[in-house]
Design a protein around this motif. Structure first.
Motif, PDB file in Angstrom:
ATOM      1  N   LEU A  53      60.575  13.920 -48.834  1.00 36.62           N
ATOM      2  CA  LEU A  53      59.346  13.200 -49.181  1.00 36.62           C
ATOM      3  C   LEU A  53      58.187  14.170 -49.423  1.00 36.62           C
ATOM      4  N   ALA A  54      58.000  15.084 -48.477  1.00 38.60           N
ATOM      5  CA  ALA A  54      56.869  16.006 -48.560  1.00 38.60           C
ATOM      6  C   ALA A  54      57.019  16.989 -49.716  1.00 38.60           C
ATOM      7  N   VAL A  55      58.219  17.535 -49.889  1.00 39.37           N
ATOM      8  CA  VAL A  55      58.438  18.524 -50.945  1.00 39.37           C
ATOM      9  C   VAL A  55      58.285  17.890 -52.318  1.00 39.37           C
ATOM     10  N   ARG A  56      58.757  16.659 -52.486  1.00 40.47           N
ATOM     11  CA  ARG A  56      58.643  15.985 -53.789  1.00 40.47           C
ATOM     12  C   ARG A  56      57.183  15.821 -54.185  1.00 40.47           C
ATOM     13  N   LEU A  57      56.359  15.351 -53.253  1.00 37.60           N
ATOM     14  CA  LEU A  57      54.943  15.148 -53.556  1.00 37.60           C
ATOM     15  C   LEU A  57      54.243  16.482 -53.808  1.00 37.60           C
ATOM     16  N   THR A  58      54.521  17.474 -52.962  1.00 40.09           N
ATOM     17  CA  THR A  58      53.886  18.784 -53.121  1.00 40.09           C
ATOM     18  C   THR A  58      54.254  19.432 -54.446  1.00 40.09           C
ATOM     19  N   ALA A  59      55.537  19.405 -54.786  1.00 43.19           N
ATOM     20  CA  ALA A  59      56.008  20.076 -56.004  1.00 43.19           C
ATOM     21  C   ALA A  59      55.426  19.432 -57.261  1.00 43.19           C
ATOM     22  N   ASN A  60      55.412  18.118 -57.314  1.00 40.00           N
ATOM     23  CA  ASN A  60      54.916  17.442 -58.516  1.00 40.00           C
ATOM     24  C   ASN A  60      53.421  17.663 -58.721  1.00 40.00           C
ATOM     25  N   LEU A 120      53.892  16.879 -44.873  1.00 41.96           N
ATOM     26  CA  LEU A 120      54.811  16.728 -43.738  1.00 41.96           C
ATOM     27  C   LEU A 120      54.148  15.945 -42.610  1.00 41.96           C
ATOM     28  N   ALA A 121      52.850  16.158 -42.414  1.00 36.98           N
ATOM     29  CA  ALA A 121      52.132  15.428 -41.370  1.00 36.98           C
ATOM     30  C   ALA A 121      52.072  13.933 -41.668  1.00 36.98           C
ATOM     31  N   MET A 122      52.144  13.550 -42.942  1.00 35.97           N
ATOM     32  CA  MET A 122      52.214  12.134 -43.294  1.00 35.97           C
ATOM     33  C   MET A 122      53.641  11.611 -43.230  1.00 35.97           C
ATOM     34  N   ALA A 123      54.606  12.417 -43.711  1.00 32.45           N
ATOM     35  CA  ALA A 123      55.982  11.939 -43.856  1.00 32.45           C
ATOM     36  C   ALA A 123      56.711  11.833 -42.524  1.00 32.45           C
ATOM     37  N   ILE A 124      56.573  12.847 -41.665  1.00 34.25           N
ATOM     38  CA  ILE A 124      57.362  12.871 -40.430  1.00 34.25           C
ATOM     39  C   ILE A 124      57.030  11.706 -39.491  1.00 34.25           C
ATOM     40  N   PRO A 125      55.750  11.411 -39.185  1.00 35.17           N
ATOM     41  CA  PRO A 125      55.491  10.270 -38.286  1.00 35.17           C
ATOM     42  C   PRO A 125      55.958   8.933 -38.852  1.00 35.17           C
ATOM     43  N   LEU A 126      55.767   8.710 -40.155  1.00 36.34           N
ATOM     44  CA  LEU A 126      56.198   7.447 -40.751  1.00 36.34           C
ATOM     45  C   LEU A 126      57.719   7.323 -40.729  1.00 36.34           C
ATOM     46  N   TRP A 127      58.413   8.405 -41.094  1.00 39.49           N
ATOM     47  CA  TRP A 127      59.879   8.399 -41.049  1.00 39.49           C
ATOM     48  C   TRP A 127      60.379   8.216 -39.619  1.00 39.49           C
ATOM     49  N   ILE A 177      78.262  14.771 -39.266  1.00 39.36           N
ATOM     50  CA  ILE A 177      77.340  15.905 -39.433  1.00 39.36           C
ATOM     51  C   ILE A 177      76.570  15.777 -40.746  1.00 39.36           C
ATOM     52  N   ILE A 178      77.277  15.422 -41.831  1.00 38.09           N
ATOM     53  CA  ILE A 178      76.626  15.290 -43.134  1.00 38.09           C
ATOM     54  C   ILE A 178      75.580  14.184 -43.115  1.00 38.09           C
ATOM     55  N   GLU A 179      75.921  13.022 -42.539  1.00 34.54           N
ATOM     56  CA  GLU A 179      74.969  11.906 -42.486  1.00 34.54           C
ATOM     57  C   GLU A 179      73.779  12.230 -41.590  1.00 34.54           C
ATOM     58  N   THR A 180      74.011  12.988 -40.520  1.00 35.09           N
ATOM     59  CA  THR A 180      72.900  13.383 -39.645  1.00 35.09           C
ATOM     60  C   THR A 180      71.942  14.308 -40.378  1.00 35.09           C
ATOM     61  N   ILE A 181      72.504  15.265 -41.114  1.00 32.33           N
ATOM     62  CA  ILE A 181      71.662  16.188 -41.880  1.00 32.33           C
ATOM     63  C   ILE A 181      70.881  15.436 -42.954  1.00 32.33           C
ATOM     64  N   SER A 182      71.567  14.513 -43.649  1.00 32.62           N
ATOM     65  CA  SER A 182      70.889  13.748 -44.705  1.00 32.62           C
ATOM     66  C   SER A 182      69.762  12.889 -44.139  1.00 32.62           C
ATOM     67  N   LEU A 183      69.928  12.425 -42.896  1.00 32.87           N
ATOM     68  CA  LEU A 183      68.863  11.647 -42.261  1.00 32.87           C
ATOM     69  C   LEU A 183      67.687  12.531 -41.890  1.00 32.87           C
ATOM     70  N   LEU A 184      67.977  13.717 -41.379  1.00 29.27           N
ATOM     71  CA  LEU A 184      66.914  14.602 -40.902  1.00 29.27           C
ATOM     72  C   LEU A 184      66.103  15.223 -42.039  1.00 29.27           C
ATOM     73  N   ILE A 185      66.693  15.351 -43.221  1.00 30.65           N
ATOM     74  CA  ILE A 185      65.954  15.977 -44.326  1.00 30.65           C
ATOM     75  C   ILE A 185      65.145  14.957 -45.130  1.00 30.65           C
ATOM     76  N   GLN A 186      65.204  13.690 -44.781  1.00 29.56           N
ATOM     77  CA  GLN A 186      64.437  12.683 -45.520  1.00 29.56           C
ATOM     78  C   GLN A 186      62.930  12.965 -45.518  1.00 29.56           C
ATOM     79  N   PRO A 187      62.301  13.248 -44.364  1.00 25.50           N
ATOM     80  CA  PRO A 187      60.862  13.534 -44.416  1.00 25.50           C
ATOM     81  C   PRO A 187      60.547  14.810 -45.191  1.00 25.50           C
ATOM     82  N   MET A 188      61.420  15.817 -45.093  1.00 27.18           N
ATOM     83  CA  MET A 188      61.205  17.038 -45.861  1.00 27.18           C
ATOM     84  C   MET A 188      61.277  16.750 -47.354  1.00 27.18           C
TER      85      MET A 188
END
Length: 226
Positions: free
Chosen positions: A156-163, A102-109, A143-154
Motif C-alpha cells: 500500500l505504502a510503496v504504491r502510493l509513494t512510487a506513483n 507506512l504510518a497510514m497503512a500499517i495501523p489501518l491494515w 509460509i507464503i500466505e503469511t508473507i503475502s499478508l505481512l507485505i500488504q501494508p508495505m
C-alpha cells in the motif's frame, strides 16, 4: 539546471524544526463547512461527492464494516487534498515520504486484521491454507500466505509513494527542459510546454486515483476480515 532533482522531496524545516506536521494539518482547513440550513453549491457538490464515494466503498460491507465509513472517507479526502496541494510550485507533498504512508497503512491494515481474528478467527486462519492443499505443500503455503499478508501494508505504502514521486520527478524534468529550451528554440519550447500542461492534468487525475486506490484497498482488507 544544477538544482538537486530530489530537493522537493526533502522534509522542510522552520528555524530548524520540522514543518511536516503543520503541512499535514493544513489540508483539512481547506474543506469548506456550512453553518446555515441551506447549503451553497460548493458545499452541496462536496457532500454529493462524499456520499457517492462512501456509497461506492461501503456497499460490499456488513454492519460491522460500515462503522469504518467515517475513517475511510476522511482518509480519501486527506490523501486527495495532500496530493493535489503537492502539485503547487515550491510545495511539499507528504505522501512522497514512505514513512508517512507506512504510518497510514500499517495501523489501518493491523486494525482490519485484528478485527478479523477477533470476530472470525476460523475464516481468518483458513486464508493461510486453501482447501484441498496437498499435505507436502501445507508448510510451504502457510509460509507464503503469511508473507503475502505481512507485505500488504508495505505494498500500500510503496504504491502510493512510487506513483506520486514518479509524477513529481517527471514534471520537474520536463519543466527544467522547458526553461532550458526557452532561450534556444521557441517552437520546441511551446511543444514541451504543451506536454507539461498535459502531464499536469494527468498528475491531477493520478493524485485523485491514487487516493481512491489506497482507500479502496484498505476497504477490501476490511471486507476480508469482517
Amino acid at each position: 539546471m544544477n538544482e538537486n532533482l530530489f530537493a522537493s522531496f526533502i522534509a522542510p524545516t522552520i528555524l530548524g524544526l520540522p514543518a511536516a506536521v503543520l503541512i499535514i494539518l493544513f489540508p483539512p482547513l481547506l474543506i469548506p463547512t456550512s453553518k446555515y440550513l441551506i447549503n451553497n453549491r460548493l458545499i452541496t457538490t462536496q457532500q454529493w461527492l462524499i456520499k457517492l464515494t462512501s456509497k461506492q466503498m461501503m456497499t460490499m460491507h456488513n454492519t460491522k464494516g460500515r462503522t469504518w465509513s467515517l475513517m475511510l472517507v476522511s482518509l480519501i479526502i486527506f490523501i486527495a487534498t495532500t496530493n493535489l496541494l503537492g502539485l503547487l510550485p515550491h510545495s511539499f507533498t507528504p505522501t512522497t515520504q514512505l514513512s508517512m504512508n507506512l504510518a497510514m497503512a500499517i495501523p489501518l491494515w493491523a486494525g482490519a486484521v485484528i478485527m478479523g481474528f477477533r470476530s472470525k478467527i476460523k475464516n481468518a486462519l483458513a486464508h493461510f491454507l486453501p482447501q484441498g492443499t496437498p499435505t507436502p505443500l501445507i508448510s510451504m503455503l502457510v509460509i507464503i500466505e503469511t508473507i503475502s499478508l505481512l507485505i500488504q501494508p508495505m505494498a500500500l505504502a510503496v504504491r502510493l509513494t512510487a506513483n506520486i514521486t514518479a509524477g513529481h520527478l517527471l514534471m520537474h524534468l520536463i519543466g527544467s527542459a522547458t526553461l532550458a529550451m526557452s532561450t534556444i528554440n521557441l517552437p520546441s519550447t511551446l511543444i514541451i510546454f504543451t506536454i507539461l500542461i498535459l502531464l499536469t492534468i494527468l498528475e491531477i487525475a493520478v493524485a485523485l486515483i491514487q487516493a481512491y486506490v489506497f482507500t479502496l484497498l484498505v476497504s477490501l482488507y476490511l471486507h476480508d476480515n469482517t
